[in-house]
Design a protein around this motif. Structure first.
Motif, mmCIF file in Angstrom:
data_model
loop_
_atom_site.group_PDB
_atom_site.id
_atom_site.type_symbol
_atom_site.label_atom_id
_atom_site.label_comp_id
_atom_site.label_asym_id
_atom_site.label_seq_id
_atom_site.Cartn_x
_atom_site.Cartn_y
_atom_site.Cartn_z
ATOM 1 N N THR A 1 11.853 -6.012 11.704
ATOM 2 C CA THR A 1 12.607 -5.096 10.866
ATOM 3 C C THR A 1 13.102 -5.845 9.657
ATOM 4 O O THR A 1 14.283 -6.112 9.504
ATOM 5 C CB THR A 1 13.768 -4.477 11.660
ATOM 6 N N THR A 2 12.170 -6.240 8.838
ATOM 7 C CA THR A 2 12.529 -6.933 7.638
ATOM 8 C C THR A 2 12.719 -5.895 6.533
ATOM 9 O O THR A 2 12.339 -4.776 6.686
ATOM 10 C CB THR A 2 11.446 -7.930 7.290
ATOM 11 N N LEU A 3 13.367 -6.117 5.434
ATOM 12 C CA LEU A 3 13.648 -5.110 4.417
ATOM 13 C C LEU A 3 12.445 -4.522 3.685
ATOM 14 O O LEU A 3 11.530 -5.244 3.377
ATOM 15 C CB LEU A 3 14.516 -5.701 3.346
ATOM 16 N N GLY B 1 8.789 6.974 8.792
ATOM 17 C CA GLY B 1 8.900 5.601 8.296
ATOM 18 C C GLY B 1 10.103 4.899 8.882
ATOM 19 O O GLY B 1 11.172 5.506 9.040
ATOM 20 N N ILE B 2 9.942 3.602 9.187
ATOM 21 C CA ILE B 2 11.044 2.805 9.714
ATOM 22 C C ILE B 2 11.322 1.631 8.779
ATOM 23 O O ILE B 2 10.409 1.055 8.193
ATOM 24 C CB ILE B 2 10.752 2.288 11.134
ATOM 25 N N SER B 3 12.594 1.286 8.606
ATOM 26 C CA SER B 3 13.018 0.125 7.832
ATOM 27 C C SER B 3 12.398 0.168 6.431
ATOM 28 O O SER B 3 12.574 1.151 5.720
ATOM 29 C CB SER B 3 12.684 -1.155 8.595
ATOM 30 N N TYR B 4 11.678 -0.895 5.998
ATOM 31 C CA TYR B 4 11.034 -0.827 4.683
ATOM 32 C C TYR B 4 10.148 0.410 4.557
ATOM 33 O O TYR B 4 9.986 0.967 3.460
ATOM 34 C CB TYR B 4 10.203 -2.082 4.397
ATOM 35 N N GLY B 5 9.593 0.884 5.666
ATOM 36 C CA GLY B 5 8.780 2.096 5.613
ATOM 37 C C GLY B 5 9.537 3.306 5.105
ATOM 38 O O GLY B 5 8.928 4.280 4.650
ATOM 39 N N THR B 6 10.891 3.271 5.155
ATOM 40 C CA THR B 6 11.666 4.366 4.572
ATOM 41 C C THR B 6 11.662 4.284 3.052
ATOM 42 O O THR B 6 11.648 5.304 2.363
ATOM 43 C CB THR B 6 13.110 4.362 5.098
ATOM 44 N N ASP B 7 11.719 3.076 2.518
ATOM 45 C CA ASP B 7 11.582 2.853 1.074
ATOM 46 C C ASP B 7 10.248 3.432 0.611
ATOM 47 O O ASP B 7 10.170 4.207 -0.365
ATOM 48 C CB ASP B 7 11.664 1.347 0.811
ATOM 49 N N LEU B 8 9.174 3.076 1.331
ATOM 50 C CA LEU B 8 7.848 3.571 0.988
ATOM 51 C C LEU B 8 7.760 5.083 1.135
ATOM 52 O O LEU B 8 7.163 5.773 0.290
ATOM 53 C CB LEU B 8 6.808 2.880 1.881
ATOM 54 N N ASP C 1 -1.072 14.222 17.111
ATOM 55 C CA ASP C 1 -1.740 12.952 16.877
ATOM 56 C C ASP C 1 -0.864 12.115 15.951
ATOM 57 O O ASP C 1 -0.187 12.655 15.059
ATOM 58 C CB ASP C 1 -3.094 13.167 16.198
ATOM 59 N N VAL C 2 -0.875 10.805 16.157
ATOM 60 C CA VAL C 2 -0.140 9.904 15.273
ATOM 61 C C VAL C 2 -1.139 8.942 14.642
ATOM 62 O O VAL C 2 -1.951 8.326 15.333
ATOM 63 C CB VAL C 2 0.964 9.127 16.009
ATOM 64 N N ILE C 3 -1.066 8.833 13.326
ATOM 65 C CA ILE C 3 -2.001 8.035 12.547
ATOM 66 C C ILE C 3 -1.322 6.745 12.122
ATOM 67 O O ILE C 3 -0.217 6.759 11.566
ATOM 68 C CB ILE C 3 -2.473 8.813 11.306
ATOM 69 N N PHE C 4 -1.988 5.638 12.369
ATOM 70 C CA PHE C 4 -1.492 4.324 11.976
ATOM 71 C C PHE C 4 -2.516 3.703 11.018
ATOM 72 O O PHE C 4 -3.708 3.669 11.314
ATOM 73 C CB PHE C 4 -1.326 3.415 13.193
ATOM 74 N N MET C 5 -2.046 3.230 9.888
ATOM 75 C CA MET C 5 -2.921 2.522 8.963
ATOM 76 C C MET C 5 -2.232 1.258 8.483
ATOM 77 O O MET C 5 -1.055 1.283 8.103
ATOM 78 C CB MET C 5 -3.278 3.382 7.744
ATOM 79 N N SER C 6 -2.955 0.160 8.513
ATOM 80 C CA SER C 6 -2.393 -1.092 8.009
ATOM 81 C C SER C 6 -2.101 -0.954 6.525
ATOM 82 O O SER C 6 -2.962 -0.525 5.758
ATOM 83 C CB SER C 6 -3.370 -2.245 8.241
ATOM 84 N N TRP D 1 2.472 7.078 10.479
ATOM 85 C CA TRP D 1 3.530 6.082 10.703
ATOM 86 C C TRP D 1 3.552 5.089 9.549
ATOM 87 O O TRP D 1 2.537 4.483 9.231
ATOM 88 C CB TRP D 1 3.248 5.363 12.012
ATOM 89 N N PHE D 2 4.721 4.914 8.907
ATOM 90 C CA PHE D 2 4.905 3.912 7.859
ATOM 91 C C PHE D 2 5.682 2.733 8.458
ATOM 92 O O PHE D 2 6.856 2.859 8.795
ATOM 93 C CB PHE D 2 5.704 4.483 6.681
ATOM 94 N N ALA D 3 5.029 1.584 8.553
ATOM 95 C CA ALA D 3 5.632 0.405 9.174
ATOM 96 C C ALA D 3 6.684 -0.221 8.274
ATOM 97 O O ALA D 3 6.768 0.040 7.071
ATOM 98 C CB ALA D 3 4.556 -0.624 9.515
ATOM 99 N N GLY D 4 7.486 -1.106 8.879
ATOM 100 C CA GLY D 4 8.546 -1.786 8.146
ATOM 101 C C GLY D 4 8.093 -3.101 7.560
ATOM 102 O O GLY D 4 6.919 -3.355 7.338
ATOM 103 N N GLY D 5 9.069 -3.958 7.322
ATOM 104 C CA GLY D 5 8.774 -5.261 6.736
ATOM 105 C C GLY D 5 9.659 -5.550 5.524
ATOM 106 O O GLY D 5 10.848 -5.748 5.678
ATOM 107 N N PRO D 6 9.108 -5.523 4.309
ATOM 108 C CA PRO D 6 7.700 -5.267 4.055
ATOM 109 C C PRO D 6 6.815 -6.381 4.599
ATOM 110 O O PRO D 6 7.234 -7.537 4.653
ATOM 111 C CB PRO D 6 7.608 -5.196 2.528
ATOM 112 N N GLY D 7 5.612 -5.991 5.017
ATOM 113 C CA GLY D 7 4.654 -6.951 5.504
ATOM 114 C C GLY D 7 4.289 -6.792 6.957
ATOM 115 O O GLY D 7 3.440 -7.528 7.462
ATOM 116 N N ASP D 8 4.900 -5.845 7.686
ATOM 117 C CA ASP D 8 4.552 -5.621 9.078
ATOM 118 C C ASP D 8 3.305 -4.751 9.176
ATOM 119 O O ASP D 8 3.005 -3.952 8.282
ATOM 120 C CB ASP D 8 5.707 -4.947 9.819
#
Length: 529
Positions: free
Chosen positions: A18-20, A230-237, A142-147, A116-123
């Motif tokens: 959970t980085t910013l 979105g979680i953590s930085y993923g909320t910014d995105l 369905d839940v979609i995950f993309m790097s 799903w928008f991951a956190g980080g940034p960089g996760d």
């Protein structure tokens, strides 16, 4: 919130970084009139089984991505890759590929999936699949995950294990010393030069390009309407995505909120103040805790000042590392430790009290364990993290701004502690070494929207601040703002109540079920001898 910063602690049920909480111009996509019938309603092929192109992006079905930890949930997933321009200002130039996994709904299947928008940034989103599934996010959809570009399962992956290894090797150095900072920045420079030497356009790894990647994915998968979580930085995105690509968005959930307009060092000082206060108040309101650990806040702040003046060295053993490890604790370490220890709040008063009575072992073991964990090495995309930090954050906030924010939050702390915001140690110096152009100021605009939005915060969130949720919600006209008490950053990871609220939101975005909030109780704090 941060990626290459002090250690990411392992939670009791999940590993969650959970980085910013940059930008180049995204491209408009093919209009809705060109899309097929809504995916999942029986029309056409299942998501992820057909190759599709849109503009300069192409989805190709294929094997499921590698993940940082075993992910059995991928066994039933549909997978592939999205190929996009590395830099959309040069759409016919170099291409990159982003790994996609579509985890099917476990029960009934609603027509609109969740991305799903991951956190980080960089996760890496594909390494967070278990977190989403354990929380039941795929119950009805369905839940979609993309790097995100540059992350662990993308090609290229812009990880820099040398930065992570330095953080592990620096346990015996004074955290806030200028000499430590110079060594840290040198590793950042090596990371930059290594990635640039491999041909990466480091200016293209930012939130605006990532938002365009997800917009391309929706169209390439043939999805008429989807939901974002979105979680953590993923909320910014997610908030940026809502502004730049609102088409096809049914609803948005954001958890551990980092508004783009606030992202940077100042908000991490504010978050630390609010999250720490939440824990200190909860202890004070619990008679057994208050009797055993009176005035915990004053004890903690006194220890920060004392350790910064006179750092303490101790030796600990860490699981997986047979040799003893020397750890130096100074004021900055103590602040950063507590930022992450909020996820283990029940033990915080006891740990602080032991330190106050000359026993630093518990804190030193947790601090070292996080940095030396195999999960802390080689998983974070520093290329994406610094691309965002150095184009979207530091150009709009001076080092003096950060120190002043720290002084407002913690007036007793010495300047040597205030110079390094929690989670963002030596960030401005790192960004001078990273040397990418500033994003347009518009990247930090407030998001104004009438898309139904769930805004989740934790009362113990010392990483992005409980108050950031209401701040973001004030310009989201159809939002439901919820603060889950007694929970740290990213409440979906740790709170069954938050999981229930989130699932009900995606079922009925304008009227989620929040009744479980009335039954929540504070943790039972550990009482030492």
């Amino acid at each position: 919130m941060m990626s290459n910063r002090p250690p990411q602690h392992r939670r009791t049920r999940h590993r969650l970084r959970t980085t910013l909480a940059g930008a180049t111009t995204g491209v408009l996509l093919v209009g809705l009139a060109a899309l097929p019938a809504r995916a999942g309603d029986g029309a056409g092929e299942p998501l992820g089984t057909v190759a599709r192109s849109t503009g300069h992006a192409r989805f190709e079905p294929g094997p499921c991505p590698r993940t940082a930890d075993p992910t059995p949930e991928l066994e039933g997933a549909r997978c592939g890759t999205l190929t996009v321009p590395e830099n959309r200002s040069h759409p016919r130039g170099k291409k990159i590929t982003l790994a996609v996994a579509i985890v099917p709904a476990s029960h009934k299947r609603a027509p609109d999936p969740i991305v799903w928008f991951a956190g980080g940034p960089g996760d890496d989103a594909n390494s967070e699949i278990r977190l989403a599934v354990d929380g039941g996010l795929n119950r009805d959809r369905d839940v979609i995950f993309m790097s995100q570009r540059g992350t662990y399962s993308a090609d290229p992956e812009l990880t820099c294990p040398n930065v992570d290894q330095f953080n592990a090797d620096a346990l015996d150095l004074v955290f806030g010393a200028p000499s430590t900072g110079r060594l840290h920045v040198e590793q950042t420079r090596i990371c930059h030069d290594t990635l640039a030497g491999r041909g990466a356009d480091l200016s293209a790894y930012n939130s605006t390009e990532s938002a365009a990647d997800y917009a391309d994915l929706r169209v390439a998968l043939g999805i008429e309407q989807w939901n974002v979580f979105g979680i953590s930085y993923g909320t910014d995105l997610a908030l940026l995505y809502m502004r730049l690509h609102p088409e096809g968005l049914r609803s948005v959930g954001i958890d551990g909120v980092l508004p783009p307009s606030l992202a940077g060092g100042a908000v991490t000082w504010k978050a630390a103040r609010e999250g720490f206060d939440g824990m200190f108040r909860a202890c004070a309101q619990q008679p057994a805790c208050n009797d055993r650990y009176p005035d915990l806040e004053a004890t903690f702040e006194r220890l920060v000042v004392e350790l910064e003046a006179h750092p303490v060295s101790t030796t600990v053993t860490v699981p997986g590392h047979p040799d003893p490890v020397e750890v130096v604790l100074d004021g900055g370490v103590l602040v950063n430790w507590l930022t992450f220890a909020s996820h283990l709040a029940a033990g915080v008063p006891r740990s602080i009290d032991e330190l106050a009575h000359g026993n630093p072992q518990r804190i030193a073991e947790q601090w070292a364990g996080g940095k030396l964990s195999p999960q802390a090495i080689g998983r974070t995309s520093h290329g994406l993290a610094f691309g965002i930090f150095c184009s979207e954050w530091t150009p709009f906030e001076s080092e003096e701004d950060v120190i002043e924010a720290g002084r407002r939050a913690f007036p007793s702390f010495p300047d040597s502690v205030l110079a390094n915001a929690p989670l963002l140690t030596w960030l401005h110096a790192d960004c001078r070494a990273w040397d990418v152009p500033a994003a347009p100021r518009s990247v930090r605009d407030v998001t104004r929207s009438d898309i139904p939005t769930l805004v989740l915060s934790g009362g113990f969130d010392s990483q992005t601040a409980p108050s950031s949720g209401p701040y973001a919600a004030r310009t989201l006209r159809r939002s439901t703002e919820v603060t889950v008490p007694y929970v740290a950053h990213v409440v979906f990871a740790d709170s069954p109540c938050a999981q229930t609220i989130t699932r009900s939101f995606f079922d009925t975005p304008t009227a989620p079920d929040t009744e479980c909030l009335a039954c929540l109780q504070p943790p039972e704090f550990e009482i030492g001898a």
